[in-house]
Design a protein around this motif. Structure first.
Motif, PDB file in Angstrom:
ATOM      1  N   ASN A  94       0.835  -1.192   0.000  1.00 58.72           N
ATOM      2  CA  ASN A  94       0.000   0.000   0.000  1.00 58.72           C
ATOM      3  C   ASN A  94       0.873   1.245   0.000  1.00 58.72           C
ATOM      4  O   ASN A  94       1.534   1.550   0.979  1.00 58.72           O
ATOM      5  N   MET A  95       0.870   1.979  -1.104  1.00 59.28           N
ATOM      6  CA  MET A  95       1.688   3.183  -1.179  1.00 59.28           C
ATOM      7  C   MET A  95       1.248   4.239  -0.176  1.00 59.28           C
ATOM      8  O   MET A  95       2.042   5.077   0.246  1.00 59.28           O
ATOM      9  N   PHE A  96      -0.027   4.228   0.187  1.00 54.24           N
ATOM     10  CA  PHE A  96      -0.491   5.207   1.164  1.00 54.24           C
ATOM     11  C   PHE A  96       0.112   4.946   2.539  1.00 54.24           C
ATOM     12  O   PHE A  96       0.297   5.871   3.326  1.00 54.24           O
ATOM     13  N   ASP A  97       0.430   3.695   2.858  1.00 51.72           N
ATOM     14  CA  ASP A  97       1.158   3.411   4.092  1.00 51.72           C
ATOM     15  C   ASP A  97       2.566   3.982   4.010  1.00 51.72           C
ATOM     16  O   ASP A  97       3.103   4.500   4.988  1.00 51.72           O
ATOM     17  N   MET A  98       3.169   3.902   2.826  1.00 53.38           N
ATOM     18  CA  MET A  98       4.512   4.439   2.639  1.00 53.38           C
ATOM     19  C   MET A  98       4.540   5.966   2.759  1.00 53.38           C
ATOM     20  O   MET A  98       5.583   6.553   3.048  1.00 53.38           O
ATOM     21  N   ALA A  99       3.412   6.609   2.541  1.00 57.42           N
ATOM     22  CA  ALA A  99       3.358   8.062   2.661  1.00 57.42           C
ATOM     23  C   ALA A  99       3.601   8.516   4.087  1.00 57.42           C
ATOM     24  O   ALA A  99       3.907   9.681   4.337  1.00 57.42           O
ATOM     25  N   ASP A 100       3.477   7.615   5.046  1.00 58.45           N
ATOM     26  CA  ASP A 100       3.742   7.939   6.449  1.00 58.45           C
ATOM     27  C   ASP A 100       5.213   7.799   6.806  1.00 58.45           C
ATOM     28  O   ASP A 100       5.601   8.002   7.956  1.00 58.45           O
ATOM     29  N   MET A 101       6.048   7.450   5.835  1.00 54.70           N
ATOM     30  CA  MET A 101       7.479   7.273   6.070  1.00 54.70           C
ATOM     31  C   MET A 101       8.237   8.520   5.635  1.00 54.70           C
ATOM     32  O   MET A 101       7.952   9.099   4.590  1.00 54.70           O
ATOM     33  N   VAL A 102       9.238   8.920   6.434  1.00 50.19           N
ATOM     34  CA  VAL A 102      10.105  10.021   6.023  1.00 50.19           C
ATOM     35  C   VAL A 102      10.888   9.626   4.778  1.00 50.19           C
ATOM     36  O   VAL A 102      10.986  10.387   3.819  1.00 50.19           O
ATOM     37  N   ASN A 103      11.442   8.429   4.800  1.00 46.94           N
ATOM     38  CA  ASN A 103      12.256   7.950   3.689  1.00 46.94           C
ATOM     39  C   ASN A 103      11.717   6.612   3.197  1.00 46.94           C
ATOM     40  O   ASN A 103      12.257   5.549   3.532  1.00 46.94           O
ATOM     41  N   PRO A 104      10.646   6.639   2.403  1.00 43.58           N
ATOM     42  CA  PRO A 104      10.057   5.387   1.906  1.00 43.58           C
ATOM     43  C   PRO A 104      10.935   4.755   0.831  1.00 43.58           C
ATOM     44  O   PRO A 104      11.862   5.392   0.318  1.00 43.58           O
ATOM     45  N   PRO A 105      10.653   3.500   0.474  1.00 40.70           N
ATOM     46  CA  PRO A 105      11.459   2.825  -0.544  1.00 40.70           C
ATOM     47  C   PRO A 105      11.158   3.330  -1.949  1.00 40.70           C
ATOM     48  O   PRO A 105      10.136   3.960  -2.204  1.00 40.70           O
ATOM     49  N   LEU A 106      12.081   3.013  -2.848  1.00 40.94           N
ATOM     50  CA  LEU A 106      11.905   3.343  -4.256  1.00 40.94           C
ATOM     51  C   LEU A 106      10.853   2.414  -4.856  1.00 40.94           C
ATOM     52  O   LEU A 106      10.814   1.222  -4.563  1.00 40.94           O
ATOM     53  N   THR A 107       9.988   2.967  -5.707  1.00 43.21           N
ATOM     54  CA  THR A 107       8.948   2.178  -6.365  1.00 43.21           C
ATOM     55  C   THR A 107       9.017   2.395  -7.868  1.00 43.21           C
ATOM     56  O   THR A 107       9.678   3.324  -8.346  1.00 43.21           O
ATOM     57  N   TYR A 108       8.294   1.550  -8.595  1.00 45.44           N
ATOM     58  CA  TYR A 108       8.453   1.538 -10.047  1.00 45.44           C
ATOM     59  C   TYR A 108       7.136   1.698 -10.801  1.00 45.44           C
ATOM     60  O   TYR A 108       7.002   1.256 -11.926  1.00 45.44           O
ATOM     61  N   GLY A 109       6.185   2.351 -10.192  1.00 49.30           N
ATOM     62  CA  GLY A 109       4.930   2.643 -10.846  1.00 49.30           C
ATOM     63  C   GLY A 109       4.157   3.639 -10.014  1.00 49.30           C
ATOM     64  O   GLY A 109       4.396   3.793  -8.816  1.00 49.30           O
ATOM     65  N   PRO A 110       3.211   4.362 -10.603  1.00 46.98           N
ATOM     66  CA  PRO A 110       2.462   5.372  -9.859  1.00 46.98           C
ATOM     67  C   PRO A 110       1.436   4.759  -8.921  1.00 46.98           C
ATOM     68  O   PRO A 110       0.999   3.620  -9.102  1.00 46.98           O
ATOM     69  N   ASN A 111       1.061   5.531  -7.902  1.00 38.87           N
ATOM     70  CA  ASN A 111      -0.065   5.163  -7.060  1.00 38.87           C
ATOM     71  C   ASN A 111      -1.334   5.244  -7.916  1.00 38.87           C
ATOM     72  O   ASN A 111      -1.549   6.212  -8.636  1.00 38.87           O
ATOM     73  N   GLU A 112      -2.166   4.240  -7.832  1.00 40.19           N
ATOM     74  CA  GLU A 112      -3.308   4.168  -8.745  1.00 40.19           C
ATOM     75  C   GLU A 112      -4.605   4.705  -8.155  1.00 40.19           C
ATOM     76  O   GLU A 112      -5.629   4.715  -8.843  1.00 40.19           O
ATOM     77  N   ASN A 113      -4.604   5.154  -6.887  1.00 46.36           N
ATOM     78  CA  ASN A 113      -5.854   5.548  -6.239  1.00 46.36           C
ATOM     79  C   ASN A 113      -5.803   6.970  -5.701  1.00 46.36           C
ATOM     80  O   ASN A 113      -4.733   7.547  -5.504  1.00 46.36           O
ATOM     81  N   ASP A 114      -6.993   7.508  -5.454  1.00 46.77           N
ATOM     82  CA  ASP A 114      -7.109   8.797  -4.778  1.00 46.77           C
ATOM     83  C   ASP A 114      -6.605   8.685  -3.345  1.00 46.77           C
ATOM     84  O   ASP A 114      -6.525   7.588  -2.776  1.00 46.77           O
ATOM     85  N   ILE A 115      -6.309   9.831  -2.735  1.00 49.58           N
ATOM     86  CA  ILE A 115      -5.932   9.859  -1.326  1.00 49.58           C
ATOM     87  C   ILE A 115      -7.107   9.347  -0.497  1.00 49.58           C
ATOM     88  O   ILE A 115      -8.232   9.845  -0.639  1.00 49.58           O
ATOM     89  N   PRO A 116      -6.906   8.363   0.372  1.00 48.05           N
ATOM     90  CA  PRO A 116      -8.017   7.868   1.201  1.00 48.05           C
ATOM     91  C   PRO A 116      -8.516   8.944   2.168  1.00 48.05           C
ATOM     92  O   PRO A 116      -7.739   9.758   2.671  1.00 48.05           O
ATOM     93  N   ALA A 117      -9.793   8.953   2.430  1.00 45.90           N
ATOM     94  CA  ALA A 117     -10.378   9.937   3.345  1.00 45.90           C
ATOM     95  C   ALA A 117      -9.729   9.877   4.717  1.00 45.90           C
ATOM     96  O   ALA A 117      -9.560  10.904   5.392  1.00 45.90           O
ATOM     97  N   SER A 118      -9.329   8.692   5.152  1.00 44.89           N
ATOM     98  CA  SER A 118      -8.752   8.527   6.491  1.00 44.89           C
ATOM     99  C   SER A 118      -7.439   9.296   6.638  1.00 44.89           C
ATOM    100  O   SER A 118      -7.067   9.690   7.750  1.00 44.89           O
ATOM    101  N   LYS A 119      -6.718   9.530   5.528  1.00 42.87           N
ATOM    102  CA  LYS A 119      -5.454  10.254   5.598  1.00 42.87           C
ATOM    103  C   LYS A 119      -5.655  11.749   5.835  1.00 42.87           C
ATOM    104  O   LYS A 119      -4.750  12.437   6.303  1.00 42.87           O
ATOM    105  N   VAL A 120      -6.831  12.232   5.501  1.00 38.47           N
ATOM    106  CA  VAL A 120      -7.129  13.659   5.669  1.00 38.47           C
ATOM    107  C   VAL A 120      -8.025  13.905   6.877  1.00 38.47           C
ATOM    108  O   VAL A 120      -7.791  14.820   7.671  1.00 38.47           O
TER     109      VAL A 120
END
Length: 641
Positions: free
Chosen positions: A7-33
């Motif tokens: 889940n890339m949205f889980d990685m958004a909570d990391m200061v230094n997340p890992p490198l990935t090789y494709g875009p996030n495919e979903n809108d920002i979840p309501a829970s993050k806002v």
């Protein structure tokens, strides 16, 4: 390979997340806002924004004034974040969660006396009330409620000066809605703007420029200007700035306008030569609205993308127009040596700013057999043009901005060029994807530069990750065909750290990306050849052999677009290992999501780093100048906090 997180949205909570090789495919979840709040978007009507923002702000001001921080439970969401740049400390901080915010306010407000918080109605011509609704996503199957917030510009005072800031408030249907206007704080940004007693000499504070009346022995402006360049003996600069590029000029300009003396040391013959000496066809990849220097915007006739020689001339004009003091053609080796006369100057500044470029010295790898190679091997910083290589073979080692520009130059000049891509690259098109990230901030319809900078810098890292993920997602949609063609040619693309794209990479490592201005199509069409995933093994007399056993013969030139070493290496070269051993890591983010050492405490007292692109240096140069002045005035007790 980087760690795999589904889940890339889980990685958004990391200061230094890992490198990935494709875009996030979903809108920002309501829970993050919204966190655990129940959104109430119905209250966010245009004619209702200012009244409900005023209700929230009134209660917030009362809490801060009376220091009754327990009442923040009704005003601030439990998942909220406070990003502070030198209003509640003398450094940069990000505090996450209601309890962390309350704890820091309890500790810091008595010492910094945050007060007089008001809505700033002059910050943005587009929103004359100072309040607006910012919508990221409209309701969808993924999110039944809109992803949006009320954005509020604020201004305030502290014990030491005045500040500005930005609130992001989300709607809430909680039982205490009458108390807080139906809003809860999602993020807050506060930044110190001016120090009392060292206000910027702008506008109505500008210098008179003349002393009318009769003055026996009057000295002209030109005579005073020439005298201002003289240092040594009894006259010493308070701040010595090493490097006359955008960082050095910006820091020196900030200090001058705030009333502190500085001297720039530039090793080139002229201010601006650090750009003039780069490869011939270099043009800035960021648009003009992101590239203004502090206090002096480019004129309205300026091109959107600036040629490097034009920028170099502007730098010289900037230094002279702002009456900055500089010595050119000088080398700092503890002492300062004139490169022509070899005359030695001894300076004893109180502060030293390393502004030699955030990347440091050219990173020049060496290979077996390079001494036998009859062609030319140069670093990208030494390359000028491919004109003399028409009809010949050229190799460019590297695959980021400079590599693409130089490879395109070779092709256009009639050479056969191969780009050696050793790992992966994040690519975004200047005319498509880059505009997605800059829209509404750094464009023709955007706010004034100072406000644009505040918007750009106001996001705590978790929100910044989420927004950058969406920007890169949109960019990939716009650039879908080119992505497919590049991949088909064997060019390896990545999406940055956790899908945050180019900007996520820039903030963390200052490289690993390319803003495409035409070379990608040449790669996609096979006009620039690509050799992916291999390193150079050795040179022959007329070519290169790679570690997979393949080779390219009849090579006339190899350009090493291999980046730069850490600026700490430059410091060690000039000042020695004893000084360098105390210096902290410069680039990248600390555990709160702020820059490690650049523009803040370096690890060595009174030794500062400055660097980055034009946007970065414009914003952070102000904070560094404020910090140096505050230290000179004895306001700072702890350099690290």
């Amino acid at each position: 390979m980087p760690a795999v997180v589904e889940n890339m949205f889980d990685m958004a909570d990391m200061v230094n997340p890992p490198l990935t090789y494709g875009p996030n495919e979903n809108d920002i979840p309501a829970s993050k806002v919204y966190g655990n709040l129940t959104p109430n978007p119905k209250i966010l009507k245009e004619n209702n924004l200012l009244p409900i923002a005023n209700i929230w702000l009134s209660e917030f001001k009362d809490v801060i004034k009376n220091r009754n921080f327990n009442n923040l439970d009704k005003l601030i969401a439990s998942h909220s974040a406070w990003k502070d740049h030198m209003c509640l400390s003398w450094t940069f901080h990000q505090w996450y969660g209601l309890e962390k915010i309350k704890s820091n306010l309890t500790e810091r407000v008595p010492n910094f006396d945050l007060s007089n918080i008001e809505i700033d109605k002059d910050a943005d011509y587009r929103f004359p009330t100072g309040v607006s609704l910012q919508t990221v996503h409209h309701p969808s199957n993924h999110n039944p409620v809109p992803i949006e917030w009320v954005q509020v510009y604020i201004k305030f005072k502290t014990k030491y000066g005045t500040g500005r800031g930005l609130l992001r408030l989300v709607s809430s249907d909680e039982k205490d809605s009458e108390f807080n206007g139906g809003l809860r704080l999602f993020t807050i940004f506060t930044t110190l703007d001016e120090l009392y007693g060292n206000e910027q000499q702008l506008g109505e504070r500008r210098p008179l420029g003349v002393n009318h009346g009769q003055h026996v022995g009057r000295v002209s402006w030109l005579e005073r200007r020439k005298k201002s360049f003289e240092y040594g003996g009894d006259k010493q600069p308070t701040v010595l700035v090493i490097g006359g590029g955008q960082a050095g000029l910006s820091v020196s300009a900030r200090l001058k306008v705030m009333g502190l003396d500085s001297l720039i040391i530039e090793r080139n013959q002229r201010i601006g030569d650090n750009w003039r000496k780069r490869y011939s066809f270099l043009v800035l990849h960021d648009p003009v609205w992101a590239d203004h220097l502090a206090y002096l915007n480019f004129p309205e006739i300026w091109p959107i993308y600036t040629p490097k020689d034009k920028l170099g001339d502007w730098f010289q004009n900037y230094a002279d127009s702002l009456e900055l003091n500089y010595w050119t053609n000088k080398t700092v080796v503890v002492k300062i040596i004139d490169n022509d006369s070899k005359e030695v100057s001894i300076l004893k500044p109180k502060h030293l700013v390393m502004a030699t470029g955030h990347s440091g010295e050219p990173n020049i790898p060496h290979f077996k057999g390079e001494d036998k190679f009859k062609g030319k091997i140069v670093h990208s910083s030494q390359h000028s043009t491919g004109k003399e290589y028409n009809g010949e073979n050229a190799i460019v080692v590297g695959s980021c901005n400079s590599a693409h520009d130089i490879a395109q130059d070779f092709y256009e000049q009639g050479a056969t060029v191969t780009m050696v891509q050793r790992s992966s690259t994040c690519i975004i098109n200047a005319e498509k994807g880059a505009k997605v990230s800059l829209a509404g901030v750094y464009d023709q319809e955007g706010p004034k530069t100072e406000t644009a900078d505040m918007i750009a810098m106001s996001m705590p890292y978790k929100l910044m990750n989420l927004v950058h993920q969406q920007h890169f997602r949109r960019a990939c949609t716009l650039e879908k065909d080119m992505i497919q063609k590049l991949t088909a040619k064997g060019f390896k693309l990545d999406s940055g750290y956790a899908g945050t794209g180019m900007y996520g990479k820039y903030f963390r490592r200052g490289g690993g990306y390319c803003i495409d201005v035409g070379a990608s199509k040449l790669v996609a069409d096979g006009k620039i050849r690509v050799k992916q995933g291999v390193e150079v093994e050795r040179f022959t007399e007329d070519g290169v052999i790679f570690k997979d056993g393949s080779r390219i013969d009849n090579v006339s030139i190899v350009v090493l677009a291999t980046g730069y070493s850490n600026m700490r290496n430059t410091a060690e070269k000039i000042f020695g290992e004893k000084v360098a051993s105390k210096l902290n890591e410069i680039w990248g983010l600390d555990n709160e999501g702020e820059f490690r050492a650049i523009y803040r405490y370096s690890g060595h007292p009174n030794f500062w780093y400055a660097g980055g692109n034009l946007t970065i240096v414009r914003y952070y140069s102000r904070l560094l100048a404020l910090k140096i002045i505050a230290q000179e005035r004895g306001m700072i007790e702890n350099l690290e906090d």
